[in-house]
Design a protein around this motif. Sequence first.
Motif, PDB file in Angstrom:
ATOM      1  N   ILE A 184       0.834  -1.206   0.000  1.00  0.00           N
ATOM      2  CA  ILE A 184       0.000   0.000   0.000  1.00  0.00           C
ATOM      3  C   ILE A 184       0.866   1.252   0.000  1.00  0.00           C
ATOM      4  O   ILE A 184       0.619   2.206  -0.739  1.00  0.00           O
ATOM      5  N   HIS A 185       1.913   1.219   0.802  1.00  0.00           N
ATOM      6  CA  HIS A 185       2.800   2.390   0.805  1.00  0.00           C
ATOM      7  C   HIS A 185       3.426   2.594  -0.564  1.00  0.00           C
ATOM      8  O   HIS A 185       3.571   3.712  -1.043  1.00  0.00           O
ATOM      9  N   GLU A 186       3.793   1.484  -1.206  1.00  0.00           N
ATOM     10  CA  GLU A 186       4.429   1.624  -2.514  1.00  0.00           C
ATOM     11  C   GLU A 186       3.451   2.142  -3.566  1.00  0.00           C
ATOM     12  O   GLU A 186       3.867   2.722  -4.563  1.00  0.00           O
ATOM     13  N   MET A 187       2.168   1.982  -3.292  1.00  0.00           N
ATOM     14  CA  MET A 187       1.162   2.532  -4.213  1.00  0.00           C
ATOM     15  C   MET A 187       0.932   4.023  -3.981  1.00  0.00           C
ATOM     16  O   MET A 187       0.814   4.789  -4.914  1.00  0.00           O
ATOM     17  N   TYR A 188       0.852   4.437  -2.702  1.00  0.00           N
ATOM     18  CA  TYR A 188       0.429   5.805  -2.401  1.00  0.00           C
ATOM     19  C   TYR A 188       1.563   6.751  -2.014  1.00  0.00           C
ATOM     20  O   TYR A 188       1.398   7.961  -2.063  1.00  0.00           O
ATOM     21  N   HIS A 189       2.691   6.193  -1.567  1.00  0.00           N
ATOM     22  CA  HIS A 189       3.871   7.005  -1.257  1.00  0.00           C
ATOM     23  C   HIS A 189       3.635   8.130  -0.266  1.00  0.00           C
ATOM     24  O   HIS A 189       4.258   9.184  -0.333  1.00  0.00           O
ATOM     25  N   GLN A 190       2.709   7.927   0.663  1.00  0.00           N
ATOM     26  CA  GLN A 190       2.587   8.908   1.744  1.00  0.00           C
ATOM     27  C   GLN A 190       3.792   8.749   2.665  1.00  0.00           C
ATOM     28  O   GLN A 190       4.438   7.701   2.676  1.00  0.00           O
ATOM     29  N   THR A 191       4.081   9.767   3.442  1.00  0.00           N
ATOM     30  CA  THR A 191       5.074   9.591   4.504  1.00  0.00           C
ATOM     31  C   THR A 191       4.425   8.706   5.564  1.00  0.00           C
ATOM     32  O   THR A 191       3.347   9.010   6.068  1.00  0.00           O
ATOM     33  N   PHE A 192       5.101   7.606   5.853  1.00  0.00           N
ATOM     34  CA  PHE A 192       4.472   6.508   6.573  1.00  0.00           C
ATOM     35  C   PHE A 192       5.240   6.326   7.880  1.00  0.00           C
ATOM     36  O   PHE A 192       6.410   5.970   7.865  1.00  0.00           O
ATOM     37  N   ILE A 193       4.580   6.636   8.980  1.00  0.00           N
ATOM     38  CA  ILE A 193       5.269   6.585  10.279  1.00  0.00           C
ATOM     39  C   ILE A 193       4.559   5.552  11.144  1.00  0.00           C
ATOM     40  O   ILE A 193       3.369   5.681  11.431  1.00  0.00           O
ATOM     41  N   TYR A 194       5.310   4.535  11.498  1.00  0.00           N
ATOM     42  CA  TYR A 194       4.720   3.316  12.034  1.00  0.00           C
ATOM     43  C   TYR A 194       5.332   2.997  13.385  1.00  0.00           C
ATOM     44  O   TYR A 194       6.541   2.833  13.508  1.00  0.00           O
ATOM     45  N   VAL A 195       4.503   2.931  14.405  1.00  0.00           N
ATOM     46  CA  VAL A 195       4.980   2.635  15.757  1.00  0.00           C
ATOM     47  C   VAL A 195       4.804   1.151  16.067  1.00  0.00           C
ATOM     48  O   VAL A 195       3.734   0.585  15.820  1.00  0.00           O
ATOM     49  N   THR A 196       5.854   0.546  16.593  1.00  0.00           N
ATOM     50  CA  THR A 196       5.745  -0.850  17.039  1.00  0.00           C
ATOM     51  C   THR A 196       6.796  -1.150  18.108  1.00  0.00           C
ATOM     52  O   THR A 196       7.803  -0.449  18.203  1.00  0.00           O
ATOM     53  N   HIS A 197       6.515  -2.195  18.912  1.00  0.00           N
ATOM     54  CA  HIS A 197       7.578  -2.669  19.804  1.00  0.00           C
ATOM     55  C   HIS A 197       8.131  -3.978  19.273  1.00  0.00           C
ATOM     56  O   HIS A 197       8.957  -4.619  19.893  1.00  0.00           O
ATOM     57  N   ASP A 198       7.650  -4.370  18.073  1.00  0.00           N
ATOM     58  CA  ASP A 198       7.986  -5.668  17.499  1.00  0.00           C
ATOM     59  C   ASP A 198       9.121  -5.508  16.490  1.00  0.00           C
ATOM     60  O   ASP A 198       8.957  -4.891  15.441  1.00  0.00           O
ATOM     61  N   GLN A 199      10.261  -6.086  16.827  1.00  0.00           N
ATOM     62  CA  GLN A 199      11.438  -5.891  15.975  1.00  0.00           C
ATOM     63  C   GLN A 199      11.274  -6.533  14.600  1.00  0.00           C
ATOM     64  O   GLN A 199      11.857  -6.054  13.626  1.00  0.00           O
ATOM     65  N   ILE A 200      10.483  -7.596  14.514  1.00  0.00           N
ATOM     66  CA  ILE A 200      10.280  -8.224  13.197  1.00  0.00           C
ATOM     67  C   ILE A 200       9.491  -7.274  12.290  1.00  0.00           C
ATOM     68  O   ILE A 200       9.833  -7.076  11.123  1.00  0.00           O
ATOM     69  N   GLU A 201       8.435  -6.677  12.840  1.00  0.00           N
ATOM     70  CA  GLU A 201       7.698  -5.677  12.054  1.00  0.00           C
ATOM     71  C   GLU A 201       8.620  -4.544  11.637  1.00  0.00           C
ATOM     72  O   GLU A 201       8.589  -4.081  10.498  1.00  0.00           O
ATOM     73  N   ALA A 202       9.440  -4.102  12.558  1.00  0.00           N
ATOM     74  CA  ALA A 202      10.343  -2.982  12.259  1.00  0.00           C
ATOM     75  C   ALA A 202      11.302  -3.354  11.130  1.00  0.00           C
ATOM     76  O   ALA A 202      11.487  -2.597  10.176  1.00  0.00           O
ATOM     77  N   MET A 203      11.902  -4.535  11.235  1.00  0.00           N
ATOM     78  CA  MET A 203      12.891  -4.947  10.238  1.00  0.00           C
ATOM     79  C   MET A 203      12.242  -5.152   8.873  1.00  0.00           C
ATOM     80  O   MET A 203      12.849  -4.876   7.847  1.00  0.00           O
ATOM     81  N   THR A 204      11.010  -5.663   8.839  1.00  0.00           N
ATOM     82  CA  THR A 204      10.420  -6.023   7.556  1.00  0.00           C
ATOM     83  C   THR A 204       9.654  -4.877   6.902  1.00  0.00           C
ATOM     84  O   THR A 204       9.558  -4.822   5.691  1.00  0.00           O
ATOM     85  N   ILE A 205       9.120  -3.957   7.704  1.00  0.00           N
ATOM     86  CA  ILE A 205       8.316  -2.885   7.121  1.00  0.00           C
ATOM     87  C   ILE A 205       9.146  -1.623   6.891  1.00  0.00           C
ATOM     88  O   ILE A 205       8.916  -0.886   5.952  1.00  0.00           O
ATOM     89  N   GLY A 206      10.135  -1.403   7.741  1.00  0.00           N
ATOM     90  CA  GLY A 206      10.825  -0.110   7.739  1.00  0.00           C
ATOM     91  C   GLY A 206      11.833   0.062   6.617  1.00  0.00           C
ATOM     92  O   GLY A 206      12.568  -0.865   6.291  1.00  0.00           O
ATOM     93  N   GLN A 207      11.866   1.250   6.036  1.00  0.00           N
ATOM     94  CA  GLN A 207      13.021   1.632   5.217  1.00  0.00           C
ATOM     95  C   GLN A 207      14.102   2.181   6.146  1.00  0.00           C
ATOM     96  O   GLN A 207      15.286   2.017   5.900  1.00  0.00           O
ATOM     97  N   ARG A 208      13.641   2.845   7.214  1.00  0.00           N
ATOM     98  CA  ARG A 208      14.554   3.205   8.301  1.00  0.00           C
ATOM     99  C   ARG A 208      13.857   2.928   9.627  1.00  0.00           C
ATOM    100  O   ARG A 208      12.630   2.950   9.712  1.00  0.00           O
ATOM    101  N   ILE A 209      14.667   2.690  10.634  1.00  0.00           N
ATOM    102  CA  ILE A 209      14.154   2.428  11.975  1.00  0.00           C
ATOM    103  C   ILE A 209      14.713   3.481  12.924  1.00  0.00           C
ATOM    104  O   ILE A 209      15.924   3.735  12.921  1.00  0.00           O
ATOM    105  N   ALA A 210      13.839   4.096  13.702  1.00  0.00           N
ATOM    106  CA  ALA A 210      14.279   4.962  14.798  1.00  0.00           C
ATOM    107  C   ALA A 210      14.071   4.180  16.082  1.00  0.00           C
ATOM    108  O   ALA A 210      12.928   3.896  16.463  1.00  0.00           O
ATOM    109  N   LEU A 211      15.160   3.786  16.711  1.00  0.00           N
ATOM    110  CA  LEU A 211      15.060   2.975  17.919  1.00  0.00           C
ATOM    111  C   LEU A 211      15.187   3.877  19.144  1.00  0.00           C
ATOM    112  O   LEU A 211      16.133   4.650  19.259  1.00  0.00           O
TER     113      LEU A 211
END
Length: 366
Positions: A180-207
């Motif tokens: 979906i992000h690749e379709m709409y290209h909004q700035t996408f800011i995603y909060v999680t405590h799950d490192q797998i989600e972070a590693m797989t979804i993020g282009q960058r991670i702010a830890l």
Amino acid sequence: MDHSVQFQNVSKSFGKTRVIEDLNFEIKKGERIILLGPSGCGKSTILRMISGLETISSGELYLNGELANDIDPGDRSIAMVFQNYALFPHMSVRDNIAYGLSINKVPKSEVAARVGDAISVLNLDGYEDRLPRELSGGQRQRVALARALVKRADFLLLDEPLSNLDAQLRGQARKELVSIHEMYHQTFIYVTHDQIEAMTIGQRIALLSEGNLQMLDTPDRVYRQPANIFVAKFIGSPSTNIIDIRYDAGRVHLADGQSFALSEAWVRQIEKSGVRNLVMGIRPEDVLLVTEAADQAPAVKVKIGYVEDYGNRIGYYFQSGSQEIVSIMPERVPGIDQQSYWQVLPAKLHFFDADTTQSIGYPEEY
Ligand code: ADP
Ligand code: MG
């Protein structure tokens, strides 16, 4: 202006409790960034400051280059999805998705087009007339996402949107979010405590830890070149082994009295850093156990104390002095209980300043 979000010396306190400490970072336009960290570290607070739902105690927040501290939430181009998204129970899927647009007086034909688009992108075709209670958890979650998508906002903010889903649905939803992000290209800011989600979804991670930004970089760098001990331990499971060592004249001395020679690249890096009081890190999956020590490679003798079989890999535990080290091997190593060596791969090591916990950096060749 390339930055869509910019924090300058932003702090946030609730009463006397400071929860965000002098935050400085930038989010690029159209990027997919993850705010990651343990529960209570301030992720939601940062997201809510971006949305305007939370005020900023000091410092400046810029959105699209404009000072935004005092801009009303309604005047920011933002769509949000929460963990506990509330759908209107008496409204159909279609009406739930359209609701925000309708009250904002978007023309009917435009509403229909956007809603139809979101329904097909999120695989909700055929469910338009159902009520939320007639949907599965995963479908309800997709309705909440559709409702955010149709706003066509500059910023899509998601706060642990998948945590109510079971593991299998989460895996599926991760892929959907990325496409979906690749379709709409909004700035996408995603909060999680799950490192797998972070590693797989993020282009960058702010830890983050306790309101402080620990590292902001690509998943690959966060994994391979952690900026400090907190980052090294937070990412990866089991956690990175952090080992007390003494470094002297090109050799690493372990607590049990054994030592090995470091590669020239590391010796140069350590000399360059000027740090003498070091701790060493190595990921469990990088602790290579062998039954015969190779002549050239540095190796130390170890005695396996405990073995865990995870089915797809094996965990070997051994002691170095009073510290336990874990190795994760892809399969059982025959004969390893009789005789074993830890063959040290220099490119897989990490060194940290024992006093500051910061990385001393990495040799260019690694
Ligand atoms: P996270 O989303 O990373 O779990 P939060 O941003 O929700 O963390 O919270 C960060 C810290 O701020 C926590 O210690 C939390 O208790 C505190 N906090 C959050 N909101 C409030 C509030 N409205 N009043 C007082 N303390 C709050
Ligand atoms: Mg939160």
